[in-house]
Enzyme design. Sequence first.
Site, PDB file in Angstrom:
ATOM      1  N   HIS A 189       0.830  -1.201   0.000  1.00  0.00           N
ATOM      2  CA  HIS A 189       0.000   0.000   0.000  1.00  0.00           C
ATOM      3  C   HIS A 189       0.869   1.256   0.000  1.00  0.00           C
ATOM      4  O   HIS A 189       1.556   1.546   0.990  1.00  0.00           O
ATOM      5  CB  HIS A 189      -0.888  -0.022   1.250  1.00  0.00           C
ATOM      6  N   HIS A 213      -1.009  10.262  -3.363  1.00  0.00           N
ATOM      7  CA  HIS A 213      -2.299   9.820  -2.813  1.00  0.00           C
ATOM      8  C   HIS A 213      -3.359  10.909  -2.850  1.00  0.00           C
ATOM      9  O   HIS A 213      -4.504  10.675  -3.228  1.00  0.00           O
ATOM     10  CB  HIS A 213      -2.148   9.328  -1.378  1.00  0.00           C
TER      11      HIS A 213
HETATM   12  O1  G3P Z   1      -6.737   1.689  -2.871  1.00  0.00           O
HETATM   13  C1  G3P Z   1      -6.840   0.917  -1.727  1.00  0.00           C
HETATM   14  C2  G3P Z   1      -6.586   1.821  -0.616  1.00  0.00           C
HETATM   15  O2  G3P Z   1      -5.368   2.441  -0.921  1.00  0.00           O
HETATM   16  C3  G3P Z   1      -7.688   2.801  -0.540  1.00  0.00           C
HETATM   17  O3  G3P Z   1      -7.398   3.783   0.332  1.00  0.00           O
HETATM   18  O4  G3P Z   1      -7.174   6.172   0.588  1.00  0.00           O
HETATM   19  O5  G3P Z   1      -5.179   4.691   0.803  1.00  0.00           O
HETATM   20  O6  G3P Z   1      -6.171   5.152  -1.420  1.00  0.00           O
HETATM   21  P1  G3P Z   1      -6.428   4.995   0.036  1.00  0.00           P
HETATM   22 CA    CA Z   2      -5.187   3.689  -2.962  1.00  0.00          CA
END
Ligand code: G3P
Ligand code: CA
Length: 337
Positions: free
Chosen positions: A29, A71
């Site tokens: 992530h 992000h």
């Molecule tokens: O895309 C999966 C996860 O990353 C969603 O949350 O806000 O970290 O993009 P975010």
């Molecule tokens: Ca994401």
Amino acid sequence: MRALNTVGIFLVAAMMASASFAQKIVIAHRGASGYLPEHTLEAKAMAYAQGADYIEQDLVMTSDDELIVLHDITLDRTTDVDEKFPGRAREDGRFYAIDFTLAEIRTLNAVEGFRLVDGEKEQGFANRFPMSKGSFSVPTFQEEIEMIQGLNVSTGKDIGIYPEIKQPAFHRQEGKDISTRVVQVLKEYGYTSKDSKVFLQTFDYDELALIKKEIFPVVGIDVNLIMLLGNSTDYPWMFEPNGMSKLAYSADGIGPSYNLVVDRSSSQNQLQITDLVARAHGAGLEVHPYTFRADPGAMPGYAKDFEDLLNIHFFQADVDGLFTDFPDRAVQFLQSR
Ligand code: G3P
Ligand code: CA
């Protein structure tokens, strides 16, 4: 060869169905973002070395139509834009990436995410990489793909990418079709079919359906699509009995908040696993929840520790993969099984 009887046919079909979900995956992530500033190439290289199966890219556009890996649609939280470009914020005080050229963004230092507390910068996760240290930059989508594909050559591995189109409606308001550009870049780098090592994700169902029905056919690719789910009120129809089947017309999987998989009010003695995974699997959809973090204070009360949290989701809730800031821990956990 002897003909299979009805039971044999059923067993083969069941084995084939489970085989498609058998290989559980670890998605880094924003890279190994528990250890290095999110979405820097350094964090992605670390995630690669730690054995992640897929590496995530959140994508936004610059004023000159370049795709950058970031992000937020603003640069505020993860760069020193306020110091380098004072006076370039909009009326709401935010510095939007879409107001800057790529050349300008290349002059920024990417840092561990922070928030302002009484006017002072305070990093979001106190135990992570020190906010004031290091020299990092905001990469483009192409730079990151080239690094991952280059590592695939030099290591002989085949690690995938997991791009997310960030706020497509905002980009359209600003006159930019981010989805078409992302899909074009995927094609340019050889990601063209459902066998390609890519999952394309978005929180916006209308955009997902548009990508499936119009953008993919026009560009000439058809890769796996993941519908992200923040909570059950965003798209209530998806949580109705036939919701996952309807979604399966456009999507190949879902990426729910893990609170939609295991109810947050669960306790160690009483785990409340929702029926979301079963319903998604019943519709042929893969399930990749987010975001598993091992930071102090990040653990839900029902998990004894991070590995217990992984065990509950991988093997009790039976998800097919998960997003984590700590890919090494999830890879080691799966290897230990
Ligand atoms: O895309 C999966 C996860 O990353 C969603 O949350 O806000 O970290 O993009 P975010
Ligand atoms: Ca994401």
